[in-house]
Design a protein around this motif. Structure first.
Motif, PDB file in Angstrom:
ATOM      1  N   LYS A   1     -11.509 -30.433 -14.067  1.00 16.81           N
ATOM      2  CA  LYS A   1     -10.897 -30.986 -15.268  1.00 16.81           C
ATOM      3  C   LYS A   1     -10.547 -29.841 -16.211  1.00 16.81           C
ATOM      4  O   LYS A   1     -11.230 -28.810 -16.203  1.00 16.81           O
ATOM      5  N   PRO A   2      -9.500 -30.000 -17.026  1.00 20.12           N
ATOM      6  CA  PRO A   2      -9.214 -28.955 -18.019  1.00 20.12           C
ATOM      7  C   PRO A   2     -10.293 -28.931 -19.101  1.00 20.12           C
ATOM      8  O   PRO A   2     -11.025 -29.903 -19.298  1.00 20.12           O
ATOM      9  N   LEU A   3     -10.403 -27.807 -19.791  1.00 25.83           N
ATOM     10  CA  LEU A   3     -11.343 -27.701 -20.905  1.00 25.83           C
ATOM     11  C   LEU A   3     -11.031 -28.773 -21.937  1.00 25.83           C
ATOM     12  O   LEU A   3      -9.867 -29.044 -22.236  1.00 25.83           O
ATOM     13  N   TYR A   4     -12.057 -29.376 -22.484  1.00 23.85           N
ATOM     14  CA  TYR A   4     -11.899 -30.514 -23.402  1.00 23.85           C
ATOM     15  C   TYR A   4     -10.985 -30.163 -24.570  1.00 23.85           C
ATOM     16  O   TYR A   4     -10.068 -30.911 -24.904  1.00 23.85           O
ATOM     17  N   SER A   5     -11.207 -28.995 -25.207  1.00 20.75           N
ATOM     18  CA  SER A   5     -10.379 -28.629 -26.362  1.00 20.75           C
ATOM     19  C   SER A   5     -10.359 -27.115 -26.537  1.00 20.75           C
ATOM     20  O   SER A   5     -11.395 -26.506 -26.818  1.00 20.75           O
ATOM     21  N   HIS A   6      -9.170 -26.529 -26.391  1.00 28.30           N
ATOM     22  CA  HIS A   6      -9.023 -25.100 -26.648  1.00 28.30           C
ATOM     23  C   HIS A   6      -9.184 -24.807 -28.136  1.00 28.30           C
ATOM     24  O   HIS A   6      -9.699 -23.747 -28.522  1.00 28.30           O
ATOM     25  N   THR A   7      -8.764 -25.710 -28.983  1.00 28.52           N
ATOM     26  CA  THR A   7      -8.900 -25.520 -30.425  1.00 28.52           C
ATOM     27  C   THR A   7     -10.374 -25.402 -30.814  1.00 28.52           C
ATOM     28  O   THR A   7     -10.767 -24.494 -31.555  1.00 28.52           O
ATOM     29  N   ILE A   8     -11.189 -26.316 -30.301  1.00 31.61           N
ATOM     30  CA  ILE A   8     -12.622 -26.271 -30.614  1.00 31.61           C
ATOM     31  C   ILE A   8     -13.258 -24.998 -30.060  1.00 31.61           C
ATOM     32  O   ILE A   8     -14.142 -24.406 -30.688  1.00 31.61           O
ATOM     33  N   SER A   9     -12.773 -24.559 -28.889  1.00 31.02           N
ATOM     34  CA  SER A   9     -13.337 -23.333 -28.308  1.00 31.02           C
ATOM     35  C   SER A   9     -13.072 -22.135 -29.204  1.00 31.02           C
ATOM     36  O   SER A   9     -13.919 -21.251 -29.340  1.00 31.02           O
ATOM     37  N   PHE A  10     -11.914 -22.083 -29.853  1.00 28.76           N
ATOM     38  CA  PHE A  10     -11.611 -20.957 -30.728  1.00 28.76           C
ATOM     39  C   PHE A  10     -12.344 -21.077 -32.062  1.00 28.76           C
ATOM     40  O   PHE A  10     -12.680 -20.057 -32.673  1.00 28.76           O
ATOM     41  N   VAL A  11     -12.605 -22.292 -32.510  1.00 27.21           N
ATOM     42  CA  VAL A  11     -13.469 -22.463 -33.684  1.00 27.21           C
ATOM     43  C   VAL A  11     -14.857 -21.894 -33.385  1.00 27.21           C
ATOM     44  O   VAL A  11     -15.436 -21.156 -34.188  1.00 27.21           O
ATOM     45  N   GLY A  12     -15.363 -22.241 -32.211  1.00 27.39           N
ATOM     46  CA  GLY A  12     -16.665 -21.711 -31.803  1.00 27.39           C
ATOM     47  C   GLY A  12     -16.649 -20.200 -31.682  1.00 27.39           C
ATOM     48  O   GLY A  12     -17.596 -19.520 -32.096  1.00 27.39           O
ATOM     49  N   PHE A  13     -15.569 -19.649 -31.136  1.00 26.71           N
ATOM     50  CA  PHE A  13     -15.486 -18.197 -30.953  1.00 26.71           C
ATOM     51  C   PHE A  13     -15.480 -17.466 -32.289  1.00 26.71           C
ATOM     52  O   PHE A  13     -16.251 -16.529 -32.509  1.00 26.71           O
ATOM     53  N   TRP A  14     -14.588 -17.860 -33.177  1.00 27.42           N
ATOM     54  CA  TRP A  14     -14.429 -17.113 -34.426  1.00 27.42           C
ATOM     55  C   TRP A  14     -15.636 -17.267 -35.348  1.00 27.42           C
ATOM     56  O   TRP A  14     -15.992 -16.330 -36.074  1.00 27.42           O
ATOM     57  N   THR A  15     -16.260 -18.433 -35.354  1.00 28.62           N
ATOM     58  CA  THR A  15     -17.461 -18.585 -36.185  1.00 28.62           C
ATOM     59  C   THR A  15     -18.631 -17.791 -35.613  1.00 28.62           C
ATOM     60  O   THR A  15     -19.423 -17.211 -36.361  1.00 28.62           O
ATOM     61  N   LEU A  16     -18.738 -17.721 -34.272  1.00 26.21           N
ATOM     62  CA  LEU A  16     -19.778 -16.880 -33.676  1.00 26.21           C
ATOM     63  C   LEU A  16     -19.528 -15.410 -34.018  1.00 26.21           C
ATOM     64  O   LEU A  16     -20.457 -14.678 -34.393  1.00 26.21           O
ATOM     65  N   ALA A  17     -18.272 -14.968 -33.904  1.00 25.74           N
ATOM     66  CA  ALA A  17     -17.937 -13.580 -34.218  1.00 25.74           C
ATOM     67  C   ALA A  17     -18.198 -13.252 -35.681  1.00 25.74           C
ATOM     68  O   ALA A  17     -18.578 -12.120 -36.020  1.00 25.74           O
ATOM     69  N   ALA A  18     -18.032 -14.239 -36.558  1.00 28.49           N
ATOM     70  CA  ALA A  18     -18.213 -13.995 -37.995  1.00 28.49           C
ATOM     71  C   ALA A  18     -19.677 -14.033 -38.412  1.00 28.49           C
ATOM     72  O   ALA A  18     -20.110 -13.229 -39.253  1.00 28.49           O
ATOM     73  N   PHE A  19     -20.476 -14.936 -37.841  1.00 29.64           N
ATOM     74  CA  PHE A  19     -21.838 -15.148 -38.327  1.00 29.64           C
ATOM     75  C   PHE A  19     -22.910 -14.389 -37.551  1.00 29.64           C
ATOM     76  O   PHE A  19     -23.903 -13.938 -38.118  1.00 29.64           O
ATOM     77  N   TYR A  20     -22.730 -14.249 -36.231  1.00 27.64           N
ATOM     78  CA  TYR A  20     -23.836 -13.720 -35.428  1.00 27.64           C
ATOM     79  C   TYR A  20     -24.214 -12.282 -35.776  1.00 27.64           C
ATOM     80  O   TYR A  20     -25.394 -11.932 -35.762  1.00 27.64           O
ATOM     81  N   PRO A  21     -23.276 -11.380 -36.096  1.00 29.66           N
ATOM     82  CA  PRO A  21     -23.672  -9.995 -36.362  1.00 29.66           C
ATOM     83  C   PRO A  21     -24.675  -9.828 -37.485  1.00 29.66           C
ATOM     84  O   PRO A  21     -25.362  -8.803 -37.556  1.00 29.66           O
ATOM     85  N   TRP A  22     -24.801 -10.824 -38.379  1.00 31.80           N
ATOM     86  CA  TRP A  22     -25.669 -10.669 -39.544  1.00 31.80           C
ATOM     87  C   TRP A  22     -26.993 -11.423 -39.386  1.00 31.80           C
ATOM     88  O   TRP A  22     -27.748 -11.553 -40.347  1.00 31.80           O
TER      89      TRP A  22
END
Length: 482
Positions: free
Chosen positions: A246-267
């Motif tokens: 099956k295709p990934l449920y939502s590419h939009t949600i995946s990028f929300v997850g990516f950018w928020t992880l990149a922004a918050f995890y380093p700190w």
């Protein structure tokens, strides 16, 4: 044939040739087999997984039977533990998931790996560098800082080798033919690009006191979150849609997850020095970033949940997919658990207890091992078209699940007991005797995990060797066998 047709054919051929990969000076033709580099990285990771688990069990036994192998200085607990940790980070997880990255990037970019030779040579360099670093620690040459115990020059060796790995992968990305970027590529790029920065900071030995503690936890938390977690998530994002077809449920949600992880995890690293002699703004910023991690974790839960919806039949029949779900649950559980540990009142109670050990091992075992195993089964079955033993795979899965549950539950339980005892004012020395039965359960659970991974490795070995023998027999002419 007319001259017009000839010119047309010549132009077409020129266009085709111009799209072919150009000669690469970093290639040695004997090593340029497709997926050669990824196999060296992947199978090296599986080798180090076994070594890490053996050392971990020896260490677990020492916690309730300190005299075990105590007469050998190199096998003292204080030396084995950092070896176990560094093999877990730089051995099985780094090498295994880099193997997955070397598999995914050419397929997602529709371009051959920039240099299979460079990929294989860096893998062997990484192996020997890790071996040298671990032997140095066992001989007593540790730097003495958590997650950066490996001494010079082996510590800088990893930094230089990772730059070579990043150059190989990024060069493949630059030469891509597929212009659309699937989310796995984003996670892989996030893993490889900033690594030299925080790795150098963490191993430079240019800080002291409170500054050293803050920088060390900035380094170590990025090692887990921006290096290992992103490589693991990239792997799951790649294989899960293929497993359920099956295709990934939502590419939009995946990028929300990516950018928020990149922004918050380093700190996030600052929450390890909560209630320590550090500025309050460091603690506040880290707690805020840690709690904000609920956003990328929830995005991942929704995305994988939506993709997996309606795939119950696959869960029953595909062991590889079952391990993917286990890895996804391990990631979600360890991440939400880690965010809750940053709550200052809760942190004051359980920070120095075995609760922290339970949290870390849920990530390593539940997410790290399960995801790597899922990819290995997927690679053999879908890419190599090989059939492994389903019965052995079932044994492997359930031994792994029981081992993880036993390990994490025992450490979490004694962690809560310790926290309550200390909160009531009881001496930490008195609670140490309470640990013994839980440490025994810990060792037994580790033994189950080791048996499970041994079954897995035997299954993989038999699958690969049997297929090789069958291929060799098929090449022998019938009349030569008479």
């Amino acid at each position: 044939m007319t001259s017009t047709q000839t010119n047309s054919d010549t132009i077409t051929q020129t266009k085709i040739l111009s799209t072919q990969p150009q000669p690469n000076p970093f290639r040695i033709h004997a090593l340029e087999r497709t997926d050669h580099a990824m196999q060296v990285w992947l199978f090296s990771g599986l080798f180090w997984l076994t070594i890490a688990m053996i050392i971990g069990i020896i260490g677990a036994v020492k916690l309730f039977y300190p005299e075990f192998l105590q007469s050998i200085p190199a096998l003292a607990y204080g030396r084995l533990r950092p070896v176990h940790v560094n093999i877990g980070i730089f051995g099985f997880m780094s090498m295994g998931y880099l193997g997955a990255a070397f598999y995914m990037v050419p397929r997602l970019t529709q371009a051959p790996l920039f240099s299979e030779t460079l990929g294989a040579l860096t893998a062997w360099g990484w192996n020997f560098n890790l071996l040298g670093g671990c032997l140095a620690i066992m001989m007593g040459f540790s730097k003495g800082k958590e997650y950066s115990e490996i001494p010079f020059p082996f510590d800088m060796g990893f930094g230089l080798l990772e730059i070579a790995v990043a150059g190989n992968i990024f060069s493949t990305f630059v030469q891509r033919r597929e212009q659309r970027l699937y989310v796995s590529l984003w996670y892989i790029l996030l893993a490889i690009i900033p690594f030299p920065i925080y790795y150098t900071l963490g191993n430079a030995n240019r800080f002291s006191g409170v500054e050293d503690a803050i920088v060390n936890w900035f380094y170590s938390h990025n090692l887990f979150g921006i290096w290992l977690t992103t490589l693991g998530l990239a792997t799951l994002y790649y294989i899960v849609p293929k497993q359920v077809k099956k295709p990934l449920y939502s590419h939009t949600i995946s990028f929300v997850g990516f950018w928020t992880l990149a922004a918050f995890y380093p700190w996030n690293g600052g929450h390890h020095v909560i209630w320590g002699p550090v500025p309050m703004w460091v603690m506040s910023a880290s707690v805020t970033a840690s709690l904000a991690m609920f956003v990328p974790v929830f995005a991942t839960i929704v995305n994988f949940g939506g993709t997996a919806l309606g795939a119950l039949s696959v869960l029953k029949t595909d062991v590889s997919y079952r391990f993917s779900i286990l890895a996804y649950l391990g990631y979600a559980g360890a991440s939400l658990w880690g965010s809750s540990l940053a709550i200052m009142s809760f942190n004051a109670k359980i920070h120095f207890t075995y609760m922290t050990i339970a949290h870390v091992h849920l990530g390593f075992l539940g997410f790290g091992i399960a995801g790597l195993v899922a990819f290995t089964y997927f690679y053999l079955e879908k890419s190599r078209k090989l059939s492994y033993s389903q019965s052995l795979a079932e044994w492997h899965f359930w031994l792994t699940v029981l081992g993880i549950v036993g390990y994490v539950a025992s450490m979490a339980a004694i962690g809560l007991i310790e926290g309550n005892e200390w909160e009531m004012g009881n001496s930490p020395t008195g609670t140490m005797m309470l640990r013994t039965p839980y440490n025994i359960v810990r060792a037994i659970s580790g033994g189950m995990l080791l048996v499970g991974q041994s079954v897995f490795l035997w299954n993989i070995w038999q699958t690969l060797t049997t297929s090789t023998e069958s291929a060799e027999k098929s090449l022998v002419p019938e009349n030569s066998q008479n």
